[in-house]
Write a protein that holds these residues in place. Structure first.
Motif, mmCIF file in Angstrom:
data_model
loop_
_atom_site.group_PDB
_atom_site.id
_atom_site.type_symbol
_atom_site.label_atom_id
_atom_site.label_comp_id
_atom_site.label_asym_id
_atom_site.label_seq_id
_atom_site.Cartn_x
_atom_site.Cartn_y
_atom_site.Cartn_z
ATOM 1 N N ASN A 35 12.178 9.043 18.226
ATOM 2 C CA ASN A 35 13.486 8.625 17.700
ATOM 3 C C ASN A 35 13.494 8.278 16.213
ATOM 4 O OD1 ASN A 35 14.045 8.844 20.407
ATOM 5 N ND2 ASN A 35 15.084 6.881 20.575
ATOM 6 N N LYS A 36 12.341 8.298 15.567
ATOM 7 C CA LYS A 36 12.236 8.092 14.111
ATOM 8 C C LYS A 36 12.817 6.743 13.657
ATOM 9 C CE LYS A 36 14.302 12.022 12.842
ATOM 10 N NZ LYS A 36 14.707 13.190 12.054
ATOM 11 N N CYS A 37 12.453 5.662 14.343
ATOM 12 C CA CYS A 37 12.950 4.350 13.919
ATOM 13 C C CYS A 37 12.374 3.958 12.560
ATOM 14 C CB CYS A 37 12.644 3.285 14.970
ATOM 15 S SG CYS A 37 10.950 2.663 14.928
ATOM 16 N N ASP A 38 11.200 4.511 12.238
ATOM 17 C CA ASP A 38 10.551 4.194 10.958
ATOM 18 C C ASP A 38 9.954 5.467 10.355
ATOM 19 O OD1 ASP A 38 9.202 2.900 8.825
ATOM 20 O OD2 ASP A 38 7.398 2.712 10.059
ATOM 21 N N LEU A 39 8.786 5.874 10.815
ATOM 22 C CA LEU A 39 8.160 7.094 10.285
ATOM 23 C C LEU A 39 8.999 8.311 10.648
ATOM 24 C CD1 LEU A 39 4.412 6.399 11.160
ATOM 25 C CD2 LEU A 39 5.474 6.283 8.893
ATOM 26 N N ASP A 40 9.187 9.195 9.675
ATOM 27 C CA ASP A 40 9.991 10.390 9.931
ATOM 28 C C ASP A 40 9.323 11.621 9.335
ATOM 29 O OD1 ASP A 40 10.479 10.310 7.187
ATOM 30 O OD2 ASP A 40 12.507 9.506 7.389
ATOM 31 N N GLU A 41 10.032 12.751 9.388
ATOM 32 C CA GLU A 41 9.464 14.025 8.936
ATOM 33 C C GLU A 41 9.053 13.989 7.467
ATOM 34 O OE1 GLU A 41 14.009 14.254 8.892
ATOM 35 O OE2 GLU A 41 12.470 13.611 10.307
ATOM 36 N N ILE A 42 9.751 13.181 6.650
ATOM 37 C CA ILE A 42 9.445 13.134 5.214
ATOM 38 C C ILE A 42 8.094 12.468 4.971
ATOM 39 C CG2 ILE A 42 10.209 12.259 2.961
ATOM 40 C CD1 ILE A 42 13.103 12.446 4.172
ATOM 41 N N ASP A 43 7.802 11.410 5.718
ATOM 42 C CA ASP A 43 6.505 10.724 5.580
ATOM 43 C C ASP A 43 5.349 11.685 5.862
ATOM 44 O OD1 ASP A 43 7.530 8.082 5.026
ATOM 45 O OD2 ASP A 43 8.163 7.996 7.120
ATOM 46 N N PHE A 44 5.487 12.459 6.952
ATOM 47 C CA PHE A 44 4.391 13.362 7.328
ATOM 48 C C PHE A 44 4.368 14.626 6.463
ATOM 49 C CE2 PHE A 44 4.919 10.653 11.054
ATOM 50 C CZ PHE A 44 3.606 10.215 11.190
ATOM 51 N N LEU A 45 5.520 14.997 5.948
ATOM 52 C CA LEU A 45 5.573 16.113 4.986
ATOM 53 C C LEU A 45 4.769 15.745 3.740
ATOM 54 C CD1 LEU A 45 6.632 18.729 3.715
ATOM 55 C CD2 LEU A 45 8.828 17.643 3.404
ATOM 56 N N MET A 83 0.849 -1.210 0.000
ATOM 57 C CA MET A 83 0.000 0.000 0.000
ATOM 58 C C MET A 83 0.879 1.252 0.000
ATOM 59 S SD MET A 83 -2.814 1.343 2.809
ATOM 60 C CE MET A 83 -3.906 -0.045 2.826
ATOM 61 N N ASP A 84 0.458 2.272 -0.736
ATOM 62 C CA ASP A 84 1.149 3.553 -0.767
ATOM 63 C C ASP A 84 1.251 4.130 0.643
ATOM 64 O OD1 ASP A 84 0.365 6.695 -0.880
ATOM 65 O OD2 ASP A 84 1.791 6.176 -2.457
ATOM 66 N N LYS A 85 2.429 4.707 0.978
ATOM 67 C CA LYS A 85 2.677 5.199 2.346
ATOM 68 C C LYS A 85 1.663 6.261 2.755
ATOM 69 C CE LYS A 85 6.037 4.655 5.138
ATOM 70 N NZ LYS A 85 6.085 3.624 6.193
ATOM 71 N N ILE A 86 1.336 7.190 1.850
ATOM 72 C CA ILE A 86 0.379 8.252 2.181
ATOM 73 C C ILE A 86 -0.990 7.646 2.475
ATOM 74 C CG2 ILE A 86 -0.854 10.273 1.279
ATOM 75 C CD1 ILE A 86 1.758 10.903 -0.297
ATOM 76 N N ALA A 87 -1.398 6.680 1.666
ATOM 77 C CA ALA A 87 -2.689 6.017 1.887
ATOM 78 C C ALA A 87 -2.681 5.274 3.219
ATOM 79 C CB ALA A 87 -2.980 5.054 0.740
ATOM 80 N N SER A 88 -1.565 4.616 3.557
ATOM 81 C CA SER A 88 -1.500 3.856 4.814
ATOM 82 C C SER A 88 -1.534 4.792 6.024
ATOM 83 C CB SER A 88 -0.252 2.971 4.854
ATOM 84 O OG SER A 88 0.922 3.733 5.078
ATOM 85 N N LEU A 89 -1.029 6.018 5.865
ATOM 86 C CA LEU A 89 -1.038 6.972 6.978
ATOM 87 C C LEU A 89 -2.442 7.505 7.270
ATOM 88 C CD1 LEU A 89 2.272 9.010 6.525
ATOM 89 C CD2 LEU A 89 1.711 7.406 8.340
ATOM 90 N N LYS A 90 -3.343 7.381 6.324
ATOM 91 C CA LYS A 90 -4.736 7.811 6.581
ATOM 92 C C LYS A 90 -5.323 7.006 7.730
ATOM 93 C CE LYS A 90 -6.084 9.815 2.184
ATOM 94 N NZ LYS A 90 -6.875 9.720 0.960
ATOM 95 N N LYS A 91 -5.057 5.697 7.726
ATOM 96 C CA LYS A 91 -5.543 4.841 8.812
ATOM 97 C C LYS A 91 -4.793 5.132 10.106
ATOM 98 C CE LYS A 91 -7.741 0.572 7.427
ATOM 99 N NZ LYS A 91 -7.615 -0.827 7.056
ATOM 100 N N PHE A 92 -3.544 5.497 9.971
ATOM 101 C CA PHE A 92 -2.734 5.820 11.150
ATOM 102 C C PHE A 92 -3.283 7.061 11.847
ATOM 103 C CE2 PHE A 92 0.645 7.827 13.462
ATOM 104 C CZ PHE A 92 1.450 6.808 13.934
ATOM 105 N N LEU A 93 -3.598 8.082 11.060
ATOM 106 C CA LEU A 93 -4.038 9.363 11.619
ATOM 107 C C LEU A 93 -5.555 9.454 11.806
ATOM 108 C CD1 LEU A 93 -1.598 11.508 9.501
ATOM 109 C CD2 LEU A 93 -1.554 11.373 11.988
ATOM 110 N N ASN A 94 -6.273 8.524 11.229
ATOM 111 C CA ASN A 94 -7.730 8.523 11.391
ATOM 112 C C ASN A 94 -8.215 7.086 11.598
ATOM 113 O OD1 ASN A 94 -10.364 9.347 11.490
ATOM 114 N ND2 ASN A 94 -10.575 9.729 9.306
#
Length: 468
Positions: free
Chosen positions: A193-203, A1-12
């Motif tokens: 500590n950004k072991c995985d998700l970092d500023e670029i993912d949320f940017l 799954m695309d990272k941006i699409a997967s973050l939708k479930k993370f944030l909502n």
């Protein structure tokens, strides 16, 4: 799954498991669970020692969780947290927030645990935020995993700033204080500590998020520098990107290493790169909040010529000093008002009003005079920005001035920034102005600096358009 699409479930997320949820209101797991009670999400507490928490049946272990959990918040200690992630992955949970510290920032053993998390995220294609993270806070959605006090009830529910911070305490203290005078946050993300998700993912995510119109980052290290800069340059064509980069001195850079377990880069190189890629750099938490506030409320400035309207002459003089002071961010200059503008203001106020700029209509002015003078300045073609020094102490000035200024701003294509002080009522006046749609500040210097942020933003957009 695309990272941006997967973050939708993370944030909502619709279903949230809290590993280590507790009846105790003092334990992190208890605080986080209670914060989520208002989220209107289905909650699944996990704790072998509890039967029920706040009316929710407690799962004795991770294996007892249903199959379709969207997010697991893990509030237990480092080694146990890693084991919990492994077990949750077997249940098919795609997203994780790890609150615990005791990882890369404490030495070799912690680094080993953190590296294991990084491997798990990559191999199993899951999202992990942290460790050592305060998690997320989305006021609109009532999703809040922050276990420390953070002014959450004072923040505007319809905010449009996404705040992505490496140090949770810097973020919550700055934003909690900013909320005293009105601040609109779309989302808070504590990177840890950004072991995985970092500023670029949320940017990437918030650059495409319709509810976000400004992105603010507090960062201590930028590991994928080129990637971040390229993504930020792409984002800043449509939305301002503000960065507070700490660790500027050698000693501070060493402190970054002990705080996050990672090294920070050369500050001169970082500063030049941020500027080149259209990112607006700020240097402390106050600047961070002031910049993101004004940039989310006003779209820019047509030029750098500033008119100052005041009923207090001394503050007009001080404001002029700040405007004409040399500044590397963006130069401002006092607007030269037309003779017609000066004549009209005198007619609307008093023959003795000083109208050359700064415009001092004196403490004898009333709401009507303020309103008409502001209209006249907005109509002057030689004016790009107006700084309105609004005081409520003069007898002719009432609280109606807030609505008057707000009404002008809605109709004006020029930014209007307010500086106001009202004794012990200052914060409340600024908050009322904010909720009326007015960017206001409690000092002359901060109001002028806000104008510089707008001019800087406009120059960035113009340069990026020319390069395209």
């Amino acid at each position: 799954m695309d990272k941006i699409a997967s973050l939708k479930k993370f944030l909502n997320p619709k279903k949230i498991a809290v590993i280590g949820a507790s009846k105790s209101k003092d334990k992190v797991g208890g605080i986080v669970f209670r914060r989520l009670l208002d989220s209107r999400r289905r909650l699944f507490p996990v704790n072998p020692k509890e039967n029920a928490i706040e009316g929710h049946k407690v799962c004795p272990d991770i294996q007892s969780l249903p199959e379709d959990i969207d997010l697991a918040i893990i509030t237990i200690s480092a080694a146990a947290a890693v084991k919990s992630v492994e077990m949750c992955i077997k249940k098919g949970i795609p997203n994780y927030i790890l609150v615990a510290g005791g990882f890369g920032e404490v030495g070799a053993e912690g680094r080993e645990l953190e590296e294991k998390l990084t491997r798990l995220a990559k191999e199993k294609n899951v999202n992990i935020l942290g460790p050592n993270s305060l998690g997320i806070f989305l006021p609109d959605e009532n999703i809040d995993t922050i276990f420390v006090e953070h002014g959450d009830k004072a923040l505007d529910r319809n905010g449009r700033v996404a705040c992505i911070v490496q140090s949770g305490s810097v973020g919550v203290e700055a934003l909690g204080y900013a909320s005293n005078t009105g601040y609109g946050m779309r989302a808070f993300v504590g990177l840890g500590n950004k072991c995985d998700l970092d500023e670029i993912d949320f940017l990437h995510y918030f650059a495409r998020d319709e509810k976000t119109n400004c992105l603010g980052f507090y960062l201590e290290n930028i590991e994928k520098g080129r990637q971040f800069l390229t993504a930020a340059k792409d984002a800043t064509k449509d939305k301002p990107v503000v960065v507070l980069k700490a660790g500027r001195t050698h000693t501070a850079a060493s402190a970054v290493s002990s705080h996050t377990g990672k090294l920070a880069g050369s500050d001169n190189v970082i500063s030049g790169a941020l500027k080149q890629f259209g990112i607006q750099r700020v240097y402390d938490d106050e600047e961070f909040c002031d910049a993101t506030k004004v940039l989310s409320m006003l779209s820019g400035a047509p030029g750098n010529r500033v008119a100052v309207l005041t009923a207090a002459g001394g503050y007009g003089v001080m404001c002029t000093d700040f405007i004409e002071k040399k500044d590397m961010r963006a130069p401002l200059k006092m607007a030269k008002l037309s003779k017609d503008t000066q004549k009209r203001i005198k007619e609307a106020t008093f023959p003795f009003a000083a109208c050359e700029n700064p415009v001092d209509i004196t403490a004898s002015a009333d709401d009507r005079m303020f309103s008409q003078s502001l209209d006249i300045l907005i109509e002057d073609d030689g004016v790009d920005i107006i700084i309105c020094i609004a005081f409520f102490a003069p007898p002719g000035i009432s609280e109606n001035l807030i609505d008057i200024i707000a009404d002008k701003i809605k109709k004006s294509d020029k930014p209007v920034i307010v500086f106001t002080k009202y004794g012990p009522f200052t914060d409340n006046s600024i908050k009322n102005l904010y909720y009326a749609g007015v960017a206001a500040y409690p000092s002359v210097g901060r109001a002028v600096r806000a104008a510089r942020f707008l001019v800087e933003r406009t120059k960035i957009k113009q340069r990026l358009e020319q390069e395209a």
